[in-house]
Scaffold this motif. Structure first.
Motif, PDB file in Angstrom:
ATOM      1  N   GLY A   1      18.337  -5.742  30.862  1.00 16.28           N
ATOM      2  CA  GLY A   1      17.969  -5.852  29.717  1.00 16.28           C
ATOM      3  C   GLY A   1      16.565  -5.462  29.619  1.00 16.28           C
ATOM      4  O   GLY A   1      16.011  -5.757  28.511  1.00 16.28           O
ATOM      5  N   LEU A   2      16.129  -5.062  30.543  1.00 18.89           N
ATOM      6  CA  LEU A   2      14.358  -4.815  30.305  1.00 18.89           C
ATOM      7  C   LEU A   2      14.447  -3.321  29.930  1.00 18.89           C
ATOM      8  O   LEU A   2      15.269  -2.420  29.998  1.00 18.89           O
ATOM      9  CB  LEU A   2      13.666  -4.893  31.771  1.00 18.89           C
ATOM     10  CG  LEU A   2      13.758  -6.476  32.103  1.00 18.89           C
ATOM     11  CD1 LEU A   2      12.934  -6.489  33.456  1.00 18.89           C
ATOM     12  CD2 LEU A   2      13.282  -7.398  31.187  1.00 18.89           C
ATOM     13  N   LYS A   3      13.307  -2.989  29.512  1.00 13.49           N
ATOM     14  CA  LYS A   3      12.666  -1.623  29.153  1.00 13.49           C
ATOM     15  C   LYS A   3      11.764  -1.027  30.190  1.00 13.49           C
ATOM     16  O   LYS A   3      10.901  -1.671  30.508  1.00 13.49           O
ATOM     17  CB  LYS A   3      11.927  -1.855  27.729  1.00 13.49           C
ATOM     18  CG  LYS A   3      12.779  -2.210  26.704  1.00 13.49           C
ATOM     19  CD  LYS A   3      11.847  -2.212  25.254  1.00 13.49           C
ATOM     20  CE  LYS A   3      10.705  -3.467  25.463  1.00 13.49           C
ATOM     21  NZ  LYS A   3      10.215  -3.455  24.084  1.00 13.49           N
ATOM     22  N   VAL A   4      12.261   0.216  30.673  1.00 11.50           N
ATOM     23  CA  VAL A   4      11.736   0.590  31.938  1.00 11.50           C
ATOM     24  C   VAL A   4      11.413   2.058  31.724  1.00 11.50           C
ATOM     25  O   VAL A   4      12.242   2.945  31.377  1.00 11.50           O
ATOM     26  CB  VAL A   4      12.737   0.543  33.192  1.00 11.50           C
ATOM     27  CG1 VAL A   4      11.928   1.018  34.345  1.00 11.50           C
ATOM     28  CG2 VAL A   4      13.283  -0.950  33.348  1.00 11.50           C
ATOM     29  N   SER A   5      10.044   2.527  31.967  1.00  9.77           N
ATOM     30  CA  SER A   5       9.852   3.673  31.663  1.00  9.77           C
ATOM     31  C   SER A   5       9.993   4.441  32.994  1.00  9.77           C
ATOM     32  O   SER A   5       9.828   3.987  34.153  1.00  9.77           O
ATOM     33  CB  SER A   5       8.079   3.962  31.299  1.00  9.77           C
ATOM     34  OG  SER A   5       7.412   3.195  32.183  1.00  9.77           O
ATOM     35  N   VAL A   6      10.531   5.681  32.948  1.00  9.27           N
ATOM     36  CA  VAL A   6      10.779   6.545  33.866  1.00  9.27           C
ATOM     37  C   VAL A   6      10.632   7.973  33.961  1.00  9.27           C
ATOM     38  O   VAL A   6      10.784   8.423  32.682  1.00  9.27           O
ATOM     39  CB  VAL A   6      12.115   6.127  34.398  1.00  9.27           C
ATOM     40  CG1 VAL A   6      13.014   6.658  33.352  1.00  9.27           C
ATOM     41  CG2 VAL A   6      12.276   7.098  36.138  1.00  9.27           C
TER      42      VAL A   6
ATOM     43  N   LYS B   1      26.862  -6.997  32.498  1.00  6.37           N
ATOM     44  CA  LYS B   1      25.435  -7.326  32.337  1.00  6.37           C
ATOM     45  C   LYS B   1      24.747  -6.180  31.475  1.00  6.37           C
ATOM     46  O   LYS B   1      25.105  -5.138  31.544  1.00  6.37           O
ATOM     47  CB  LYS B   1      24.664  -7.579  33.597  1.00  6.37           C
ATOM     48  CG  LYS B   1      25.112  -8.950  34.407  1.00  6.37           C
ATOM     49  CD  LYS B   1      24.340  -9.121  35.410  1.00  6.37           C
ATOM     50  CE  LYS B   1      24.518 -10.589  36.158  1.00  6.37           C
ATOM     51  NZ  LYS B   1      23.542 -10.648  37.296  1.00  6.37           N
ATOM     52  N   ALA B   2      23.638  -6.502  30.897  1.00  5.31           N
ATOM     53  CA  ALA B   2      23.025  -5.621  29.805  1.00  5.31           C
ATOM     54  C   ALA B   2      22.317  -4.780  30.874  1.00  5.31           C
ATOM     55  O   ALA B   2      21.518  -5.007  31.671  1.00  5.31           O
ATOM     56  CB  ALA B   2      22.134  -6.273  29.149  1.00  5.31           C
ATOM     57  N   PRO B   3      22.472  -3.374  30.530  1.00  6.36           N
ATOM     58  CA  PRO B   3      21.676  -2.341  31.265  1.00  6.36           C
ATOM     59  C   PRO B   3      20.260  -2.239  30.980  1.00  6.36           C
ATOM     60  O   PRO B   3      19.950  -2.804  29.857  1.00  6.36           O
ATOM     61  CB  PRO B   3      22.216  -1.062  31.049  1.00  6.36           C
ATOM     62  CG  PRO B   3      22.941  -1.105  29.813  1.00  6.36           C
ATOM     63  CD  PRO B   3      23.494  -2.556  29.563  1.00  6.36           C
ATOM     64  N   ALA B   4      19.453  -1.639  31.817  1.00 11.26           N
ATOM     65  CA  ALA B   4      18.104  -1.534  31.186  1.00 11.26           C
ATOM     66  C   ALA B   4      18.048  -0.566  30.413  1.00 11.26           C
ATOM     67  O   ALA B   4      18.821   0.391  30.397  1.00 11.26           O
ATOM     68  CB  ALA B   4      17.371  -1.019  32.549  1.00 11.26           C
ATOM     69  N   THR B   5      17.165  -0.198  29.448  1.00 11.43           N
ATOM     70  CA  THR B   5      16.651   0.809  28.513  1.00 11.43           C
ATOM     71  C   THR B   5      15.826   1.474  29.057  1.00 11.43           C
ATOM     72  O   THR B   5      14.625   1.387  29.352  1.00 11.43           O
ATOM     73  CB  THR B   5      16.387   0.184  27.225  1.00 11.43           C
ATOM     74  OG1 THR B   5      17.148  -0.800  26.582  1.00 11.43           O
ATOM     75  CG2 THR B   5      15.949   1.179  26.175  1.00 11.43           C
TER      76      THR B   5
ATOM     77  N   ASP C   1       8.558  -3.039  29.557  1.00 12.79           N
ATOM     78  CA  ASP C   1       8.491  -3.962  30.498  1.00 12.79           C
ATOM     79  C   ASP C   1       7.971  -3.584  31.941  1.00 12.79           C
ATOM     80  O   ASP C   1       7.128  -4.371  32.597  1.00 12.79           O
ATOM     81  CB  ASP C   1       9.683  -4.637  30.406  1.00 12.79           C
ATOM     82  CG  ASP C   1      10.152  -5.475  29.068  1.00 12.79           C
ATOM     83  OD1 ASP C   1       9.545  -6.035  28.563  1.00 12.79           O
ATOM     84  OD2 ASP C   1      11.291  -5.048  28.741  1.00 12.79           O
ATOM     85  N   LEU C   2       8.574  -2.398  32.216  1.00 14.29           N
ATOM     86  CA  LEU C   2       8.369  -2.003  33.758  1.00 14.29           C
ATOM     87  C   LEU C   2       8.000  -0.400  33.817  1.00 14.29           C
ATOM     88  O   LEU C   2       8.459   0.237  32.638  1.00 14.29           O
ATOM     89  CB  LEU C   2       9.538  -2.260  34.536  1.00 14.29           C
ATOM     90  CG  LEU C   2      10.056  -3.755  34.948  1.00 14.29           C
ATOM     91  CD1 LEU C   2      11.175  -3.463  35.723  1.00 14.29           C
ATOM     92  CD2 LEU C   2       8.908  -4.636  35.564  1.00 14.29           C
ATOM     93  N   ASN C   3       7.437   0.082  34.486  1.00 17.84           N
ATOM     94  CA  ASN C   3       7.341   1.398  34.936  1.00 17.84           C
ATOM     95  C   ASN C   3       7.610   1.459  36.628  1.00 17.84           C
ATOM     96  O   ASN C   3       7.394   0.686  37.394  1.00 17.84           O
ATOM     97  CB  ASN C   3       5.989   2.144  34.604  1.00 17.84           C
ATOM     98  CG  ASN C   3       5.843   3.641  35.137  1.00 17.84           C
ATOM     99  OD1 ASN C   3       6.701   4.394  34.625  1.00 17.84           O
ATOM    100  ND2 ASN C   3       4.733   3.912  35.784  1.00 17.84           N
ATOM    101  N   ILE C   4       8.429   2.543  36.739  1.00 16.88           N
ATOM    102  CA  ILE C   4       8.778   3.232  38.245  1.00 16.88           C
ATOM    103  C   ILE C   4       8.304   4.348  38.578  1.00 16.88           C
ATOM    104  O   ILE C   4       8.473   5.292  37.819  1.00 16.88           O
ATOM    105  CB  ILE C   4      10.524   2.897  38.447  1.00 16.88           C
ATOM    106  CG1 ILE C   4      10.376   3.162  39.888  1.00 16.88           C
ATOM    107  CG2 ILE C   4      11.067   3.961  37.500  1.00 16.88           C
ATOM    108  CD1 ILE C   4      11.979   2.942  40.257  1.00 16.88           C
ATOM    109  N   ALA C   5       7.575   4.454  39.484  1.00 14.29           N
ATOM    110  CA  ALA C   5       6.984   5.644  40.053  1.00 14.29           C
ATOM    111  C   ALA C   5       6.644   5.527  41.486  1.00 14.29           C
ATOM    112  O   ALA C   5       6.921   4.470  42.131  1.00 14.29           O
ATOM    113  CB  ALA C   5       5.632   5.886  39.220  1.00 14.29           C
TER     114      ALA C   5
END
Length: 332
Positions: free
Chosen positions: A185-190, A212-216, A236-240
Motif C-alpha cells: 500500500g505504500l508509494k515507492v519511487s524507483v 494484499k495491496a501492492p505498492a504503487t 513514502d519510500l525510495n529504493i536505490a
C-alpha cells in the motif's frame, strides 16, 4: 571500527544466482540529489571530499598484473574507463560540475596504477556503456555494474564490492522494510529498468498473491525530483543503491535508511569491473584488484567513502565459462 583488513578476513565471497536483465543491475538510480560539499565529518565520521582536488589514494605498479594486460590495450599507455557519474558516493561530478569522482573512480585509479597505465575516465549514460564497451570505446566499466547471466554472454567481470539496495524514508517515519509485506500500500519511487525495480515488481506479485495491496511504484525524470518527492511526502519510500541512501542519511537531517536488501534478491550478486568478453583484460584487472586488497590501498579507498561494509576479501574473474560455478556459491 576495526581496521578494514580485519573486517575483510571475516568475509566470504561466494555469490549465488543474480537477476537476469542486462541493464537492470545495478544502475545507481537515485543519486546526488540534495547533496552538498562536506567540509566536516558526516554522522558516520567520513569527511566527503566533493571537490575536484581529490588527492586520491594511489598504488604502486604490480609487475605481474601489468604483464598480463593484452598488448592491444596497453599499447597506448592508458586504461580507458567508463563511469556514469550519477551517484554519490559511487561516481559523480565534483563541485566544478565536470570532474568525475567517487569510490568507483578511486578503485579504477588503483587498478590503472597497478597495471602501470594512465587512467582515462569517460562519463557515459547507464544505457550506453554496454554498446560502447562492445565497440571498443571503453576498455573497462567501473559504475556499480552487477554480474548476471545475460551480461556474461557479452562481458567478463572482475568482482570488487558487495552489492546492496537500500530503502530510505523521511526521518519521522516508522518503516522497517524487510520484505514484500512491509511495502504493501505504500508509494515507492524507483528507477525504471533497474534491478531495484525488478525487486519491487516481484514483491508486488507476492502481495497480490496474498490478497494484499501492492505498492504503487512512482517514477521521476530526475534524481532531484525523486528526493524532493520523498522529502515532501509525495512518496513514502525510495529504493536505490545502499551507498547512496546511506550517504544521504549521514549528510542530511530529513532522511534515513529504513531497509536493506541484496541487489541480486532473492539471491546474491557482486559489483564488478566490466570488460569485453574474451579480450583478456579481466584476469589482469582481477590481479590488480587483489594486489590492491593485499597492500591495503583498496581498504583505504572504501574507508574514505564510508563503504567499508561492502569490502570483499578477494577479487574474482567471472566469465560465461565459470558463471555456473559462480552461481552455486553460498552467500556471504
Amino acid at each position: 571500527m576495526p581496521p578494514i583488513t580485519a573486517r575483510l578476513l571475516a568475509l566470504a565471497v561466494l555469490p549465488a544466482v543474480v537477476l537476469p536483465a542486462l541493464a537492470a543491475c545495478s544502475d545507481p538510480g537515485a543519486s546526488a540529489a540534495g547533496a552538498s560539499p562536506s567540509a566536516s565529518a558526516a554522522r558516520n565520521g567520513v569527511v566527503y571530499n566533493t571537490s575536484p582536488e581529490q588527492n586520491r589514494i594511489r598504488a604502486q605498479k604490480d609487475a605481474a598484473a601489468a604483464a598480463a594486460v593484452p598488448a592491444a590495450i596497453s599499447k597506448d599507455g592508458k586504461l580507458t574507463v567508463a563511469t556514469t557519474a550519477g551517484s554519490i558516493p559511487l561516481s559523480f561530478h565534483a563541485t566544478d560540475d565536470k570532474t568525475p569522482i567517487g569510490v568507483e573512480v578511486d578503485i579504477a585509479q588503483l587498478v590503472a596504477d597497478k597495471l602501470g597505465l594512465a587512467l582515462d575516465v569517460q562519463v557515459t549514460s547507464w544505457e550506453n556503456w554496454p554498446l560502447k564497451t562492445q565497440s571498443g570505446d571503453f576498455e573497462a566499466v567501473f559504475s556499480n555494474v552487477g554480474i548476471n547471466k545475460d551480461r556474461v554472454k557479452l562481458f567478463d567481470f572482475s568482482s570488487y564490492r558487495a552489492a546492496y539496495m537500500g530503502f530510505e524514508a523521511k526521518k519521522t517515519s516508522n518503516y522497517n522494510i524487510k520484505g514484500a509485506d512491509d511495502i504493501s500500500g505504500l508509494k515507492v519511487s524507483v528507477g525504471s529498468g533497474t534491478n531495484q525495480e525488478k525487486i519491487l515488481l516481484a514483491w508486488n506479485k507476492e502481495l497480490e498473491a496474498k490478497g494484499k495491496a501492492p505498492a504503487t511504484l512512482q517514477y521521476y525524470s530526475s534524481d532531484a525530483d525523486t528526493i524532493l518527492a520523498l522529502s515532501s511526502g509525495r512518496t513514502d519510500l525510495n529504493i536505490a543503491p545502499y551507498p547512496s541512501v546511506s550517504y544521504r542519511e549521514n549528510t542530511r537531517n530529513d532522511l534515513k535508511v529504513v531497509g536493506k536488501v541484496n541487489a541480486g534478491w532473492p539471491s546474491e550478486t557482486l559489483v564488478a569491473a566490466t570488460t569485453l568478453k574474451g579480450n583478456g583484460l579481466a584476469p589482469a584487472i582481477t590481479d590488480a584488484l587483489n594486489s590492491a586488497i593485499k597492500d591495503g590501498s583498496y581498504g583505504k579507498v572504501l574507508d574514505r567513502w564510508g563503504l567499508y561494509e561492502e569490502a570483499v576479501p578477494e577479487a574474482k574473474t567471472v566469465t560465461e565459462a565459470n558463471f555456473a560455478t559462480y552461481q552455486t556459491g553460498k552467500t556471504p
